[in-house]
Every structure is written in C-alpha cells, then in structure tokens.
Design an enzyme around this catalytic site. Sequence first.
Site, PDB file in Angstrom:
ATOM      1  N   ARG A   1       0.846  -1.187   0.000  1.00 50.89           N
ATOM      2  CA  ARG A   1       0.000   0.000   0.000  1.00 50.89           C
ATOM      3  C   ARG A   1       0.884   1.239   0.000  1.00 50.89           C
ATOM      4  NH1 ARG A   1      -3.247  -2.988  -1.480  1.00 50.89           N
ATOM      5  NH2 ARG A   1      -5.357  -3.403  -0.715  1.00 50.89           N
TER       6      ARG A   1
ATOM      7  N   GLU B   1      -3.423   7.287  -4.410  1.00 53.94           N
ATOM      8  CA  GLU B   1      -4.038   6.655  -5.580  1.00 53.94           C
ATOM      9  C   GLU B   1      -5.488   7.101  -5.733  1.00 53.94           C
ATOM     10  OE1 GLU B   1      -3.594   2.436  -6.048  1.00 53.94           O
ATOM     11  OE2 GLU B   1      -1.649   2.449  -5.085  1.00 53.94           O
TER      12      GLU B   1
ATOM     13  N   HIS C   1      -0.452  -0.098  -9.988  1.00 51.40           N
ATOM     14  CA  HIS C   1      -1.145  -1.018  -9.086  1.00 51.40           C
ATOM     15  C   HIS C   1      -1.632  -2.234  -9.885  1.00 51.40           C
ATOM     16  CE1 HIS C   1      -3.520  -1.188  -5.055  1.00 51.40           C
ATOM     17  NE2 HIS C   1      -3.121  -2.381  -5.445  1.00 51.40           N
TER      18      HIS C   1
END
Length: 336
Positions: free
Chosen positions: A255, A284, A302
């Site tokens: 993350r 994000e 991602h």
Amino acid sequence: MEDQNQCTTRDEQLKNLNLPKVLIHGPPGFSSVLQPPFSQKFHILNHSSLPLHKFAATHAHHCSSVAAVLCDGGYPVTADVLRLLPSLRLLVTASAGTDHVDLEECRRLGVRVAGAGNMFSEDVADLAVGLLIDVMMKISAANRCLRERILVVSRDFPLASIFKLTGKKVGIVGLGKIGLEVAHRLEAFGCMISYNSRSKKTFVSYPFYSSVVELATNNNVLVLCCALNDQTRHMINREVMLALGKGGIIVNVARGALIYEKELLRCLMEREIGGAGLDVFENEPLVCEEFFSLDNVVLSPHAGFSTLESHDGICQLVGRNLEAFFSNKPLITPII
C-alpha cells in the site's frame, strides 16, 4: 413486440424479487467480476454512475434491503456507507487488502466479510521481483535511452550505476503469504533474506528484526509486503531511508501510504537512496508527477493482481463466497 418486451421485463422483475440483493461498489465495469452462473443467482444493483449516497437517496427502497456488497479495493466501505445499508449481512471485497473496509464497524454490526485470500500472492510476488530487477539493472531507463537514440557506447547511459541482484541482502517487511513468495523467488538469486513482521515466525530460518530501521540498516533492499493500518502508515520514513543508505532500493507492492512519499522523493532526488520500484502510491489513483523524471524509479499502475489468471480466479472466488453465504455454508475466504 412491445408487449413481449414488457412481459420479459415484468418476468425479470418478478424473478429479482425473490433473489438476494447484491450491491456493486466499484468503478464502471467492476460488475463484470460477478459472472454467470453466479450473477444469475442474485439481484444485482450497480451504482457506478452515481456516488453511493446519491444512489441511496434515489433508490432508498433498494438500499434498505441490500443483503450483500461486492466492493473494489479503491472504494471505501466506511461506517457512513454501512449506515446506508441497514440490512447488510455480507461484504465481499475483491482486494487482497482490507484497509478500505471499517472492519471494527462490520464486527459491531454483525456483517460478515470475505476477502481475496491468497488469490494474488504469486502475481504480486512476481511483480515485486520484476520491479527490483528493473530498478537495479535500469531496464526501463535503458529502454528509454535507446528509444531516444542515445547509444550506450557513447557512455551517455550510466552503466556504472547498474547493480546485479545476485547475492544482495533483502529485507522483507511483512512475511505473510506474499512476503514468503517474494523470499522464495529471491533465494533463487542467491539473495540473503531477513524480515520484519508483527512477530517472529517460527517456521522460517530467516533473521528477524523487530525494528524496520534495524532491518534497513542491515540490508541493501527493502520489499514492502505488509498491511496498511494505523501502526504501519508512513513507517518507511526518512530515518528508515537513511538507514538503508545511498545504494539502497525500496520496492512497494503493498500500500502506498506505508511510505512517507514526500520524504521518499527527497531521498531519491538527492541520491540518499539508490532507487525505488513502486506499484502503489500514497494518493491513488493520483501519482506524484515528480517521480516521472527520475531514472532511478520504476512505476507500475497497481498492477500486481492484473494477470488474466488472477482475474478469472477472483471472478470465481467472489461468486463462490456469495453463493456459500446465502446457502448457509462457511465462507471460502473469511476475514470476519
């Protein structure tokens, strides 16, 4: 023909009345995750064209009786969202992580939660190693140079800053399923593995460091594979980066907010660390554009879970979890 269409519509409406309502909470197109035959067993509600609170305001009769939610990792399920769905009994997330879900509130309300389990572990580990090789050997940077007609023989490309992976000391932050998969892959390169985790693992012989700073001090590379929570947010700060050192590399496939991104940018630009491979970012879907001009950084959108095999697998898994719950059977990949 019009009467026939009306009859078909009425038949579908009557059929849906007897099916559990499943709300899709994700981006446009996310509803494709729930495929036949599973999609035919539920009354699917999709609010992607409207923010959820507006959908709830205009479709209160539906939201009041939603039994399950299927959500994407980029769409938070907060206490406010849960309050919009008073009949909710199950939340299925298609994400490996659960930092977007208020698990405490789900427990309080008695809402069951199912996740992706280990569905993406191998793919994410593959990407982590790929990013690391790319950063160390400057594959993407070399590709850009050649495409711009900059010849390696002219020494315009910095060959002296290329490193080999073999024999490097790699510290893994979070030795869960993904972390173990990364470790196993890197052992094949002759890397020396150590780790930091919430507790020491009795089933591995890798050296354990209780402090991330200590882990960084004793390694050339940090690979981040841990969960994001209040304790791990911004755990990779300037102190950790300076401990890693000028030749050190950080790879993040977990993350984005595990890293204090502003401090990472500063350390990269001032060459206080050697490089970074990033599949995730602090804000994000936005990515800080300052990364784009840095040749010691490799970026990925991602994408660690984006293989065709994993997509097919998660489609099956979310459907099986929904089917199991509404058949009064155990969840396939329970979190709560």
